[in-house]
Design a protein around this motif. Structure first.
Motif, PDB file in Angstrom:
ATOM      1  N   GLY A  26       0.827  -1.211   0.000  1.00  0.00           N
ATOM      2  CA  GLY A  26       0.000   0.000   0.000  1.00  0.00           C
ATOM      3  C   GLY A  26       0.854   1.251   0.000  1.00  0.00           C
ATOM      4  O   GLY A  26       1.931   1.284  -0.615  1.00  0.00           O
ATOM      5  N   ASN A  27       0.388   2.274   0.724  1.00  0.00           N
ATOM      6  CA  ASN A  27       1.097   3.575   0.745  1.00  0.00           C
ATOM      7  C   ASN A  27       2.561   3.415   1.121  1.00  0.00           C
ATOM      8  O   ASN A  27       3.458   3.800   0.372  1.00  0.00           O
ATOM      9  CB  ASN A  27       0.454   4.489   1.805  1.00  0.00           C
ATOM     10  N   GLN A  28       2.796   2.874   2.315  1.00  0.00           N
ATOM     11  CA  GLN A  28       4.170   2.717   2.795  1.00  0.00           C
ATOM     12  C   GLN A  28       4.869   1.545   2.105  1.00  0.00           C
ATOM     13  O   GLN A  28       6.054   1.622   1.787  1.00  0.00           O
ATOM     14  CB  GLN A  28       4.182   2.500   4.312  1.00  0.00           C
ATOM     15  N   GLY A  29       4.127   0.454   1.895  1.00  0.00           N
ATOM     16  CA  GLY A  29       4.741  -0.749   1.333  1.00  0.00           C
ATOM     17  C   GLY A  29       5.390  -0.481  -0.011  1.00  0.00           C
ATOM     18  O   GLY A  29       6.555  -0.843  -0.239  1.00  0.00           O
ATOM     19  N   ARG A  30       4.653   0.168  -0.901  1.00  0.00           N
ATOM     20  CA  ARG A  30       5.205   0.409  -2.245  1.00  0.00           C
ATOM     21  C   ARG A  30       6.433   1.313  -2.172  1.00  0.00           C
ATOM     22  O   ARG A  30       7.471   1.026  -2.760  1.00  0.00           O
ATOM     23  CB  ARG A  30       4.139   1.047  -3.136  1.00  0.00           C
ATOM     24  N   ALA A  31       6.293   2.432  -1.426  1.00  0.00           N
ATOM     25  CA  ALA A  31       7.390   3.406  -1.350  1.00  0.00           C
ATOM     26  C   ALA A  31       8.649   2.765  -0.754  1.00  0.00           C
ATOM     27  O   ALA A  31       9.755   2.909  -1.289  1.00  0.00           O
ATOM     28  CB  ALA A  31       6.947   4.604  -0.500  1.00  0.00           C
ATOM     29  N   ASN A  47       1.412  -9.805  -0.848  1.00  0.00           N
ATOM     30  CA  ASN A  47       0.122  -9.086  -0.856  1.00  0.00           C
ATOM     31  C   ASN A  47      -0.937 -10.023  -1.418  1.00  0.00           C
ATOM     32  O   ASN A  47      -0.622 -10.910  -2.209  1.00  0.00           O
ATOM     33  CB  ASN A  47       0.215  -7.836  -1.737  1.00  0.00           C
ATOM     34  N   ALA A  48      -2.194  -9.796  -1.027  1.00  0.00           N
ATOM     35  CA  ALA A  48      -3.282 -10.568  -1.640  1.00  0.00           C
ATOM     36  C   ALA A  48      -3.288 -10.292  -3.141  1.00  0.00           C
ATOM     37  O   ALA A  48      -2.787  -9.256  -3.598  1.00  0.00           O
ATOM     38  CB  ALA A  48      -4.615 -10.147  -1.019  1.00  0.00           C
ATOM     39  N   GLU A  49      -3.882 -11.227  -3.906  1.00  0.00           N
ATOM     40  CA  GLU A  49      -3.872 -11.119  -5.374  1.00  0.00           C
ATOM     41  C   GLU A  49      -4.945 -10.108  -5.810  1.00  0.00           C
ATOM     42  O   GLU A  49      -6.069 -10.486  -6.124  1.00  0.00           O
ATOM     43  CB  GLU A  49      -4.124 -12.522  -5.945  1.00  0.00           C
ATOM     44  N   ASP A  50      -4.607  -8.834  -5.826  1.00  0.00           N
ATOM     45  CA  ASP A  50      -5.583  -7.803  -6.194  1.00  0.00           C
ATOM     46  C   ASP A  50      -4.853  -6.622  -6.853  1.00  0.00           C
ATOM     47  O   ASP A  50      -3.749  -6.791  -7.370  1.00  0.00           O
ATOM     48  CB  ASP A  50      -6.395  -7.353  -4.964  1.00  0.00           C
ATOM     49  N   ASP A  51      -5.473  -5.428  -6.814  1.00  0.00           N
ATOM     50  CA  ASP A  51      -4.876  -4.274  -7.506  1.00  0.00           C
ATOM     51  C   ASP A  51      -3.485  -3.922  -6.974  1.00  0.00           C
ATOM     52  O   ASP A  51      -2.622  -3.481  -7.732  1.00  0.00           O
ATOM     53  CB  ASP A  51      -5.784  -3.045  -7.350  1.00  0.00           C
ATOM     54  N   TYR A  52      -3.303  -4.079  -5.641  1.00  0.00           N
ATOM     55  CA  TYR A  52      -1.969  -3.767  -5.074  1.00  0.00           C
ATOM     56  C   TYR A  52      -0.920  -4.724  -5.649  1.00  0.00           C
ATOM     57  O   TYR A  52       0.203  -4.321  -5.959  1.00  0.00           O
ATOM     58  CB  TYR A  52      -1.992  -3.896  -3.546  1.00  0.00           C
ATOM     59  N   ALA A  53      -1.303  -6.010  -5.774  1.00  0.00           N
ATOM     60  CA  ALA A  53      -0.362  -6.994  -6.327  1.00  0.00           C
ATOM     61  C   ALA A  53      -0.075  -6.655  -7.793  1.00  0.00           C
ATOM     62  O   ALA A  53       1.071  -6.778  -8.259  1.00  0.00           O
ATOM     63  CB  ALA A  53      -0.937  -8.394  -6.198  1.00  0.00           C
ATOM     64  N   ALA A  54      -1.119  -6.212  -8.516  1.00  0.00           N
ATOM     65  CA  ALA A  54      -0.926  -5.842  -9.929  1.00  0.00           C
ATOM     66  C   ALA A  54       0.069  -4.673 -10.033  1.00  0.00           C
ATOM     67  O   ALA A  54       0.937  -4.646 -10.913  1.00  0.00           O
ATOM     68  CB  ALA A  54      -2.267  -5.470 -10.553  1.00  0.00           C
ATOM     69  N   GLN A  55      -0.057  -3.719  -9.104  1.00  0.00           N
ATOM     70  CA  GLN A  55       0.883  -2.584  -9.087  1.00  0.00           C
ATOM     71  C   GLN A  55       2.304  -3.081  -8.816  1.00  0.00           C
ATOM     72  O   GLN A  55       3.262  -2.634  -9.461  1.00  0.00           O
ATOM     73  CB  GLN A  55       0.467  -1.579  -8.004  1.00  0.00           C
ATOM     74  N   ALA A  56       2.428  -4.012  -7.879  1.00  0.00           N
ATOM     75  CA  ALA A  56       3.757  -4.558  -7.563  1.00  0.00           C
ATOM     76  C   ALA A  56       4.369  -5.207  -8.801  1.00  0.00           C
ATOM     77  O   ALA A  56       5.566  -5.039  -9.087  1.00  0.00           O
ATOM     78  CB  ALA A  56       3.645  -5.571  -6.421  1.00  0.00           C
ATOM     79  N   ARG A  57       3.527  -5.916  -9.572  1.00  0.00           N
ATOM     80  CA  ARG A  57       4.013  -6.558 -10.792  1.00  0.00           C
ATOM     81  C   ARG A  57       4.462  -5.504 -11.798  1.00  0.00           C
ATOM     82  O   ARG A  57       5.526  -5.630 -12.414  1.00  0.00           O
ATOM     83  CB  ARG A  57       2.894  -7.399 -11.408  1.00  0.00           C
ATOM     84  N   ARG A  58       3.659  -4.431 -11.957  1.00  0.00           N
ATOM     85  CA  ARG A  58       4.050  -3.352 -12.878  1.00  0.00           C
ATOM     86  C   ARG A  58       5.371  -2.721 -12.446  1.00  0.00           C
ATOM     87  O   ARG A  58       6.123  -2.220 -13.265  1.00  0.00           O
ATOM     88  CB  ARG A  58       2.960  -2.259 -12.934  1.00  0.00           C
ATOM     89  N   ASP A  59       5.634  -2.740 -11.137  1.00  0.00           N
ATOM     90  CA  ASP A  59       6.885  -2.171 -10.625  1.00  0.00           C
ATOM     91  C   ASP A  59       8.047  -3.161 -10.687  1.00  0.00           C
ATOM     92  O   ASP A  59       9.138  -2.872 -10.181  1.00  0.00           O
ATOM     93  CB  ASP A  59       6.688  -1.722  -9.163  1.00  0.00           C
ATOM     94  N   GLY A  60       7.800  -4.354 -11.256  1.00  0.00           N
ATOM     95  CA  GLY A  60       8.895  -5.298 -11.454  1.00  0.00           C
ATOM     96  C   GLY A  60       9.091  -6.308 -10.340  1.00  0.00           C
ATOM     97  O   GLY A  60      10.085  -7.036 -10.336  1.00  0.00           O
TER      98      GLY A  60
END
Ligand code: NDP
Length: 331
Positions: A26-31, A47-60
């Protein structure tokens, strides 16, 4: 004595060859994940398999479940909302912990309120940035630091402080500085800010808008003048650089006279008493019980309060003004 830590007080050595598991993207996790990776460290994400996980994938990253990431980390950073952390810790984090691991929190909450117990052979530390996640990332990218509160709750191997400071350096905080603040003080002061200072400011701001609008001033002018122009934001920014007293020198004599002459009318004994009661409730620690019960009952009262706030005359005036100005409105 106040202990302040800067870059010269830390090396990244304790983190070399270690895997850092970021739990919650999330906020802190990604940063924090991005900063730690950019500092050359090995970072995995849970992370659970959802939008946050998708963001993590986009971030490599290649996110996995929280349990899997926790078991794969030497340093396990819990960047989850405070009220859900005990449940997730017991079910998914604790089973994967091994002797010598370090568990890191970005807030002292669960430790302060004794909601979690730890095996004796792991380190338990806090690295709590005093700013939002996007700023944690932006400051890092600009080569600037940000303040963190750090502390060690459990030092199993004698290296917990070196590990805490290594993390604070790698995440970018020590380009500014970190301050040793106990888990208890971090938690109670944070809650006090949220439950006393912010509501007092919010009440002042919303009341001022409603009074000005009721007096017949154009809504757009009133809302812009009172805060939407960003002037109040700039004042707070200057206060962080020059102090609250120091920033008053940036205002005109008319402004300074008006503020100082009217200040006593607003500094009521009632406000002080209310703040004292709010703090005592936090310390008691009945607030933690109240918030835990709210989470357990599906956040019903909380959702109702959020809805009610959006329906106040203030919120309606603000929405109207923002639409008129072509600004994005978050309903
Ligand atoms: P966010 O709400 O932004 O992120 C929460 C993360 O936790 C998301 O990845 C979310 O993923 C996951 N999560 C939420 N609920 C659950 C659940 N029930 N089960 C599993 N995963 C869950 O949190 P923040 O980054 O704001 O806060 C994290 C920590 O950092 C907290 O301790 C907070 O006090 C601290 N902190 C926060 C600051 C801030 O500016 N926000 C500043 C300083 C410290 P998903 O929903 O997909 O499950």
């Amino acid at each position: 004595m106040t202990r302040i830590f800067r870059e010269a007080d830390a090396t990244l050595e304790p983190l070399q060859g270690k895997t850092i598991a970021i739990l919650g993207y999330g906020n802190q996790g990604r940063a924090q994940a991005l900063n730690l990776r950019d500092s050359g460290l090995r970072v995995i994400v849970g992370n659970a398999e959802d939008d946050y996980a998708a963001q993590a994938r986009r971030d490599g990253f290649e996110p996995s479940s929280i349990a899997r990431a926790a078991a794969g980390g030497d340093v396990v950073m819990s960047l989850l909302p405070d009220e859900v952390t005990p449940g997730i810790y017991n079910a998914d984090i604790r089973p994967g912990l091994a002797a010598g691991n370090t568990v890191v929190f970005a807030s002292g909450y669960c430790v302060c309120f004794k909601q979690i117990t730890f095996p004796p052979d792991i380190n338990v530390v806090m690295m709590a940035p005093r700013t939002v996640g996007v700023a944690v990332r932006e400051h890092y990218l600009r080569g600037q630091g940000f303040l963190s509160f750090v502390d060690v709750h459990q030092d199993a191997d004698g290296h917990a402080w070196a590990m805490t400071l290594a993390l604070a350096r790698a995440v970018g905080s020590l380009k500014s500085f970190a301050l040793q603040v106990s888990f208890k003080d971090e938690t109670e002061l944070d809650l006090f800010t949220e439950q006393a200072l912010v509501p007092a400011l919010s009440a002042a701001l919303t009341t001022a808008v409603e009074v000005a609008v009721a007096a017949g001033y154009p809504k757009v002018a009133a809302v812009l003048e009172l805060y939407l122009s960003g002037e109040i934001g700039d004042v707070l920014h200057e206060a962080a650089r020059h102090g609250w007293v120091g920033q008053t020198g940036l205002h005109s004599p008319t402004s300074r006279y008006g503020t100082k002459s009217r200040l006593p009318r607003f500094s009521s004994p009632e406000m002080r008493k209310t703040m004292e009661e709010v703090l005592a409730y936090i310390q008691s620690p009945r607030f933690a019980g109240e918030w835990g019960a709210e989470q357990a009952s599906g956040y019903k009262r909380f959702a109702a309060m959020e809805q009610a706030f959006k329906q106040t005359p203030f919120a309606r005036a603000e929405r109207e003004v923002m639409k008129e100005l072509g600004m994005p409105v978050h309903d």
